[in-house]
Design an enzyme around this catalytic site. Structure first.
Site, mmCIF file in Angstrom:
data_model
loop_
_atom_site.group_PDB
_atom_site.id
_atom_site.type_symbol
_atom_site.label_atom_id
_atom_site.label_comp_id
_atom_site.label_asym_id
_atom_site.label_seq_id
_atom_site.Cartn_x
_atom_site.Cartn_y
_atom_site.Cartn_z
ATOM 1 N N PRO A 1 0.834 -1.205 0.000
ATOM 2 C CA PRO A 1 0.000 0.000 0.000
ATOM 3 C C PRO A 1 0.872 1.260 0.000
ATOM 4 O O PRO A 1 1.946 1.271 0.587
ATOM 5 C CB PRO A 1 -0.768 -0.092 1.324
ATOM 6 C CG PRO A 1 -0.614 -1.477 1.802
ATOM 7 C CD PRO A 1 0.591 -2.055 1.160
ATOM 8 N N THR B 1 2.520 2.681 -2.391
ATOM 9 C CA THR B 1 3.711 2.728 -3.234
ATOM 10 C C THR B 1 3.457 3.519 -4.517
ATOM 11 O O THR B 1 4.346 3.642 -5.348
ATOM 12 C CB THR B 1 4.187 1.318 -3.607
ATOM 13 O OG1 THR B 1 3.048 0.528 -3.946
ATOM 14 C CG2 THR B 1 4.903 0.669 -2.454
ATOM 15 N N THR C 1 -2.027 4.056 -7.561
ATOM 16 C CA THR C 1 -3.040 4.989 -8.047
ATOM 17 C C THR C 1 -2.372 6.131 -8.808
ATOM 18 O O THR C 1 -2.819 6.534 -9.881
ATOM 19 C CB THR C 1 -3.833 5.561 -6.856
ATOM 20 O OG1 THR C 1 -4.263 4.477 -6.043
ATOM 21 C CG2 THR C 1 -5.029 6.346 -7.326
ATOM 22 N N GLU D 1 21.701 -12.084 -0.435
ATOM 23 C CA GLU D 1 21.594 -11.641 -1.830
ATOM 24 C C GLU D 1 22.968 -11.448 -2.462
ATOM 25 O O GLU D 1 23.169 -11.741 -3.638
ATOM 26 C CB GLU D 1 20.776 -10.351 -1.937
ATOM 27 C CG GLU D 1 19.355 -10.421 -1.373
ATOM 28 C CD GLU D 1 18.514 -11.533 -1.970
ATOM 29 O OE1 GLU D 1 18.773 -11.944 -3.119
ATOM 30 O OE2 GLU D 1 17.595 -12.018 -1.273
ATOM 31 N N HIS E 1 24.265 -14.761 -3.746
ATOM 32 C CA HIS E 1 23.719 -15.111 -5.066
ATOM 33 C C HIS E 1 24.459 -14.355 -6.170
ATOM 34 O O HIS E 1 24.866 -14.931 -7.177
ATOM 35 C CB HIS E 1 22.242 -14.716 -5.170
ATOM 36 C CG HIS E 1 21.291 -15.607 -4.419
ATOM 37 N ND1 HIS E 1 21.292 -16.975 -4.552
ATOM 38 C CD2 HIS E 1 20.275 -15.310 -3.565
ATOM 39 C CE1 HIS E 1 20.315 -17.481 -3.801
ATOM 40 N NE2 HIS E 1 19.689 -16.483 -3.185
ATOM 41 N N ASP F 1 15.034 -21.010 -2.801
ATOM 42 C CA ASP F 1 16.272 -21.401 -3.471
ATOM 43 C C ASP F 1 16.431 -22.919 -3.444
ATOM 44 O O ASP F 1 16.792 -23.552 -4.437
ATOM 45 C CB ASP F 1 17.479 -20.776 -2.755
ATOM 46 C CG ASP F 1 17.417 -19.252 -2.757
ATOM 47 O OD1 ASP F 1 16.784 -18.699 -3.657
ATOM 48 O OD2 ASP F 1 18.017 -18.650 -1.838
HETATM 49 P P1 ADP Z 1 -1.308 3.086 -3.712
HETATM 50 O O1 ADP Z 1 -2.343 3.294 -4.753
HETATM 51 O O2 ADP Z 1 -0.181 2.204 -4.151
HETATM 52 O O3 ADP Z 1 -1.820 2.676 -2.371
HETATM 53 P P2 ADP Z 1 -1.081 5.926 -3.911
HETATM 54 O O4 ADP Z 1 -0.867 6.125 -5.349
HETATM 55 O O5 ADP Z 1 -2.446 6.152 -3.395
HETATM 56 O O6 ADP Z 1 -0.592 4.489 -3.463
HETATM 57 O O7 ADP Z 1 -0.039 6.842 -3.121
HETATM 58 C C1 ADP Z 1 -0.442 7.791 -2.183
HETATM 59 C C2 ADP Z 1 0.387 9.048 -2.307
HETATM 60 O O8 ADP Z 1 1.744 8.801 -1.919
HETATM 61 C C3 ADP Z 1 0.482 9.567 -3.718
HETATM 62 O O9 ADP Z 1 -0.590 10.377 -4.023
HETATM 63 C C4 ADP Z 1 1.775 10.344 -3.684
HETATM 64 O O10 ADP Z 1 1.602 11.624 -3.135
HETATM 65 C C5 ADP Z 1 2.625 9.546 -2.723
HETATM 66 N N1 ADP Z 1 3.503 8.614 -3.454
HETATM 67 C C6 ADP Z 1 3.467 7.271 -3.381
HETATM 68 N N2 ADP Z 1 4.413 6.717 -4.181
HETATM 69 C C7 ADP Z 1 5.041 7.733 -4.796
HETATM 70 C C8 ADP Z 1 6.102 7.826 -5.754
HETATM 71 N N3 ADP Z 1 6.709 6.727 -6.237
HETATM 72 N N4 ADP Z 1 6.492 9.057 -6.162
HETATM 73 C C9 ADP Z 1 5.887 10.170 -5.676
HETATM 74 N N5 ADP Z 1 4.886 10.153 -4.788
HETATM 75 C C10 ADP Z 1 4.461 8.969 -4.325
HETATM 76 ZN ZN ZN Z 2 17.892 -16.579 -2.037
#
Ligand code: ADP
Ligand code: ZN
Length: 587
Positions: free
Chosen positions: A191, A193, A196, A414, A417, A491
């Site tokens: 979550p 990351t 969206t 890692e 490997h 592995d």
């Molecule tokens: P997910 O959908 O994976 O749960 P979101 O897209 O809702 O995550 O992320 C929530 C907020 O966190 C985004 O609106 C952004 O502000 C910030 N964010 C998350 N990942 C990034 C990223 N890789 N680069 C910039 N901002 C990010």
């Molecule tokens: Zn391994």
């Protein structure tokens, strides 16, 4: 949410009940039916007080004593005058529904409408997005000013998504070549990351609207509603021409069926899922509509979703490594006044295993603290304080709690490997090593195996076993036999599979010879089982010792790789070569 809904329904029942009771007690008595002749007689007798006059074939009215009557309407021209002459009130408002009754009906209808609206508003998943009756909001292209530059890190994912952008922009180009186009893409990863965000960026880069919904929008109490919402969603999408449909939490409607344990209680979800799949297969190849779905875990999804022509592209969105964290911090501090003493690189170092969302949250908390202090800028101290708030607020199972010891073990595992790949199987390329956890487990190591050959060579198979064993061998070498971990389980599975095939099917083992052991077994030589097992054990042991010796002899390189990995979290092949070459030169 559920509580609120029950409350609304209770209030609705109460109000409607009250109104109906009121209407019941106030209702006019059922009019008595009389003949027209009787009617005329009663007029002459002066018993009638009021007549409702209209065009219908019945005539209603009231006696002096309030009793109502009904009779046939002769519809004669001068009836009204006749009645008026006899001193009878003539009411020409349209017939049976008398003024106050009409008002009652209007009030009831109004209240009913309001309640329906209130209840609907509170149905799960509707939240704020409500434009039009479908309840899904579509952000127009001008609102989607997000593009790839707003997404930090995840370069590989961005590359894949770039293809998608090209497809949305020029679907005709692909259609001309008869290429089967991507219809559905699943983004998976922890979550926060930026899944969206990535979907929005695809829409932004393509200059098309994004229609966003959540899987939970389709899981409803009412049978059939989920499916009809899916159809509505796609209808709306088609009305935009090209667009991106984003479905968050796809697992809410596409979870693996749990072996019928719940006895078909999920008909509703199946209907919804089927509606989604049939809408997706109804795309024309040059429509330029793509569906992007997000989930935290790919392995819990129903296989039906993942088949070709459906969500057949799966792209992992990873937690940011130190470099990406710095980028994210930079992005999100652009609009914030940072004090001189803030060193974002240091913050990036401290925030191991933080997701993008958590980093954004960190800066936001710090900004709130600074504002509360009335300071003109955010100081290092604010970030420090915010750091503990954010970490304490995170759930226990969150990855940020991975201990330093675990990071170290992962780093050596890692590195093992990677180093053995470089030493024993140099024609393979190490593309990436990382200690950042992914949905597949802690840490990661990826290797590009040269283009598939028609035949596999014995030495390649043995090398792949050596590479697989190297993780465990590094752990044992550095931390001792008592501290080896479960991290090697995949592995070992891979190594065992390869070795067993070499012995049993490919005649690649001197001791067991050129026999196919399956054929032997099927012909009654059951004792070969033990022989195979024995030979597998012996050979695996031999290979393991080789690998451990190899690492022992190159321990300093192993340590250097692991240290770099701990500091930088992700290394690519160039970094790895630099480290190894430094030692080669030093002799
Ligand atoms: P997910 O959908 O994976 O749960 P979101 O897209 O809702 O995550 O992320 C929530 C907020 O966190 C985004 O609106 C952004 O502000 C910030 N964010 C998350 N990942 C990034 C990223 N890789 N680069 C910039 N901002 C990010
Ligand atoms: Zn391994």
């Amino acid at each position: 949410m559920k509580k609120k809904k029950i409350l609304y329904i209770a209030v609705a029942v109460l109000i409607i009940g009250t109104i109906l009771t009121g209407v019941w007690f106030n209702r006019q008595p059922e009019p008595g039916k009389i003949t027209y002749r009787q009617f005329l007689q009663d007029i002459e007798a002066g018993k009638i007080e009021k007549v409702y006059l209209n065009d219908s074939d019945k005539l209603e009215g009231e006696y002096e004593d309030g009793e109502a009557f009904i009779t046939d309407n002769p519809r004669t021209q001068n009836l009204k005058e006749f009645l008026l002459i006899h001193g009878i009130t003539v009411d020409e408002t349209n017939g049976k529904i008398k003024g106050e009754q009409l008002l009652n009906v209007l009030i009831i209808l109004g209240l009913f409408g309001f309640l329906l609206f209130a209840v609907k508003r509170n149905m799960p998943g509707q939240k704020r997005d409500k434009i039009g009756k479908s309840g899904f909001s579509a952000v127009k292209p001008e609102n989607t000013n997000v593009n790839f530059s707003n997404v930090a890190g995840n370069e590989e994912a961005k590359d894949s998504m770039q293809e998608l952008v090209d497809f949305i922009k020029n679907p005709e180009k692909y259609a001309r070549y008869g290429a089967r186009l991507p219809r559905g893409v699943i983004l998976y990863g922890s979550p926060g990351t930026g899944k969206t965000l990535m979907a929005k960026a695809v829409a932004g880069e393509s200059g098309v609207p994004i229609i966003a919904a959540s899987g939970s929008d389709f899981v409803q109490v009412y049978v059939g509603l989920g499916a009809s919402r899916i159809r509505e969603l796609f209808k709306k999408a088609r009305s935009y021409g090209k667009c991106v449909i984003f479905i968050d939490e796809i697992d809410a409607l596409g979870k693996k069926r749990d072996g019928g344990a719940d006895g078909g209680g999920n008909d509703e979800r199946d209907q919804t899922l089927n509606a989604l799949l049939s809408e997706m297969s109804g795309f024309h190849d040059n429509e330029g509509i793509v569906v992007i779905a997000a989930t935290n875990r790919l392995d819990t999804l129903d296989e039906a979703l993942l088949r070709p022509g459906r969500f057949d592209r799966h792209i992992e969105i990873q937690l940011p490594d130190i470099k990406s964290r710095l980028r994210i911090l930079e992005l999100h501090s652009k609009n914030k006044p940072l004090g001189q003493d803030v060193n974002l690189e240091k913050v990036a170092q401290q925030t191991v295993y933080f997701s993008g969302a958590k980093l954004e949250n960190l800066l936001n908390e710090a900004a709130i603290l600074a504002a509360r202090r009335g300071s003109d800028s955010i100081h290092a101290e604010d970030i420090e304080t915010a750091f503990y708030t954010v970490v304490a607020g995170a759930e226990k199972k969150d990855r940020s709690s991975v201990s330093d010891t675990e990071r170290m073990i992962t780093a050596y595992h890692e590195s093992g490997h990677a180093l053995v790949t470089k030493l024993a199987a140099p024609e393979n390329r190490v593309t990436r090593i990382t200690i950042i956890p992914s949905t597949k487990g802690v840490g990661g190591f990826s290797m590009n195996i040269p283009p598939d050959r028609m035949y596999h060579r014995k030495k390649d198979m043995e090398n792949s076993i050596r590479v697989a064993l190297a993780g465990r061998a590094a752990e044992e070498l550095i931390f001792g036999e008592d501290n080896i971990t479960t991290g090697a389980s995949n592995d070992l599975e891979k190594a065992t599979g390869t070795l067993l095939n070499m012995i049993r099917r490919f005649g690649m083992n001197a001791k067991s010879g050129l026999l196919n052991y399956d054929v032997l077994y099927n012909n009654g030589f059951q004792q070969v089982q033990d022989e195979i097992l024995e030979e597998c054990r012996r050979r695996m042991d031999e290979l393991y010792k080789e690998v451990r010796d190899l690492l022992r002899n190159n321990r300093r390189i192993l340590e250097a790789i692991a240290e770099n990995l701990l500091a930088r979290e992700t290394l690519d092949e160039k970094d790895l070569d630099l480290i190894i070459n430094a030692f080669a030169k030093a002799g």
